[in-house]
Design an enzyme around this catalytic site. Structure first.
Site: not given
Ligand code: GLU
Length: 419
Positions: A70, A94, A106, A146, A190, A221, A349
């Site tokens: 993820k 994380k 990523k 991202d 976030t 964001n 998510s």
């Protein structure tokens, strides 16, 4: 000329520190040392002027002992293989830290989105998903937004994946528009998570949030929502900077009005009633909470010494260099690390993926309540490890909690020997 920043090496050093402090099984360390795979792709895009330009992209899958990979996909001129690898590893820790059933990944595409038209951006997004389609999927690897990617791009991703596979699988991507099965509250998640962690830390370390002063680098964001939610908590946002410049007002800036101004003018600069400041000056502002919410490697040995904040809350991924970390620790500045502070995004998510799996959707209140619980539990676990003296900093403590979980899963799956 300065040396290029070695993102993956820095990330590995952190793991090494935590592993040593907890006497981690060397087999576990060995399995986490390098990503499982990194796919490098070349994406040809027909530009509006009729020529073809080839963009390089990467999808790095670091570790999946806890579940499918993820992590987000960033579009940035500096999103090279080394940075993407480091960010993938960060996602492994994380997800493990906050207890999500995911591994870490990523993606990155080397490009400057500000130079692309909407049509070019769409063709690049679709081309990148086609190029990595064979290694992603709802139970394999689930991309998300991202830096410089958003719900609109996720919509193109999910559509392109449906064309490649011949079936529409909405759980392959998170951070989608609500109409395509996105989750309520994902866009704000976030920033909201940053606020929830600050709430916990304020109670644990005795900081009064009413009137607490906040400076934020980055008004995208993450920074924008963090500013708004902290303002709603009674904090006073006194400085904000974006890539074009910054604004300062010691009596407080209303982030809602600042956002309106930014939308109209393209930058936070020249917001009425404020004084201009640079990003570097923002870092030296006297305040209670400093929030880096932009690029990595912003707080370094060069500026750490000048910082006059009480806390740094890492809303960005990897904003602090290891040298700066040591200086901050010596100077008594508390750092709430990225893998804890910004985990709200991947947590919602996860909620989106769960909702996609059973095709039933939650209200925004439900999402936010669940998010607060995940963030609070993760903070308390890190705080316990830290206050028992096991981890010397909150960062090391956070890595210890994450590594503990990864090691347990590796043992349970039989990846490493031991009972
Ligand atoms: N890009 C975000 C992060 O760095 C979110 C990842 C996700 O939602 O999968 O945590």
């Amino acid at each position: 000329m300065s040396q290029p920043y070695r993102h993956y090496e820095v990330a590995s050093q952190l793991v090494e520190k935590a592993a040593t402090a907890m006497q981690l099984d060397p087999q576990v360390k060995e399995l986490l040392r390098e990503p499982i795979r990194t796919l490098t792709v070349q994406v040809p895009v027909k530009m509006d002027n009729g020529t073809v330009k080839v963009f390089q992209g990467f999808r790095c899958q670091h570790n999946d002992v806890l579940g499918p990979f993820k992590g987000g996909i960033r579009f940035h001129p500096e999103a090279d293989e080394d940075e993407v690898k480091a960010l993938a590893a960060l996602m492994t820790y994380k997800c493990a830290l906050v207890g999500l059933p995911f591994g870490g990944a990523k993606g990155g595409v080397l490009c400057d989105p500000s130079e692309l038209s909407q049509g070019e951006l769409e063709r690049l997004s679709r081309g990148f998903i086609r190029a990595i389609a064979s290694i992603i999927g709802p139970d394999k690897d689930i991309p998300a937004p991202d830096m410089n990617t958003n719900a609109k791009i996720m919509g193109w991703f999910v559509d392109e994946f449906a064309h490649v596979q011949g079936t529409y699988q909405r759980g392959v991507v998170t951070g989608k528009p609500i109409v395509l099965g996105g989750s309520a509250g994902r866009t704000e998640a976030t920033g909201r998570g940053v606020m929830y962690v600050i709430r916990q830390a304020a109670a644990a370390f005795g900081l009064e949030l009413e009137g607490a002063t906040v400076a934020i680098q980055g008004f995208g964001n993450v920074g924008n929502y963090a500013a708004k939610f902290l303002h709603d908590e009674g904090c006073k946002v006194i400085a904000v900077a974006d890539i074009f410049g910054g604004v300062y007002n010691p009596t407080g800036i209303d982030p809602y009005e600042l956002k309106d101004h930014e939308q109209k003018t393209g930058s936070v600069r020249e917001f009425p009633g404020t004084k201009p400041i640079s990003s570097q000056e923002l870092f030296a502002v006297k305040c209670d909470i400093l929030i880096p919410a932009a690029l990595g490697n912003q707080i370094t040995a060069r500026n750490a010494q000048d910082m006059r904040c009480k806390w740094i809350v890492e809303a960005a991924n990897g904003p602090t260099s290891p040298e700066a970390d040591e200086i901050l620790q010596r100077n008594g500045i508390l750092v709430i690390p990225d893998i804890l502070a910004n985990a709200g995004g991947v947590t919602v998510s996860y909620f989106e993926w769960v909702q996609n799996n059973y095709n039933y959707f939650w209200s925004e209140d439900e999402v936010n309540q669940r998010l607060e619980k995940v963030m609070a539990d993760a903070f308390q676990e890190v705080y316990k490890t830290y206050s028992e003296g096991k981890g010397t900093t909150l960062r090391i403590a956070a890595y210890m909690v994450a590594l503990e979980r990864l090691a347990a899963a590796m043992k349970a799956r039989g990846w490493v020997s031991g009972n």
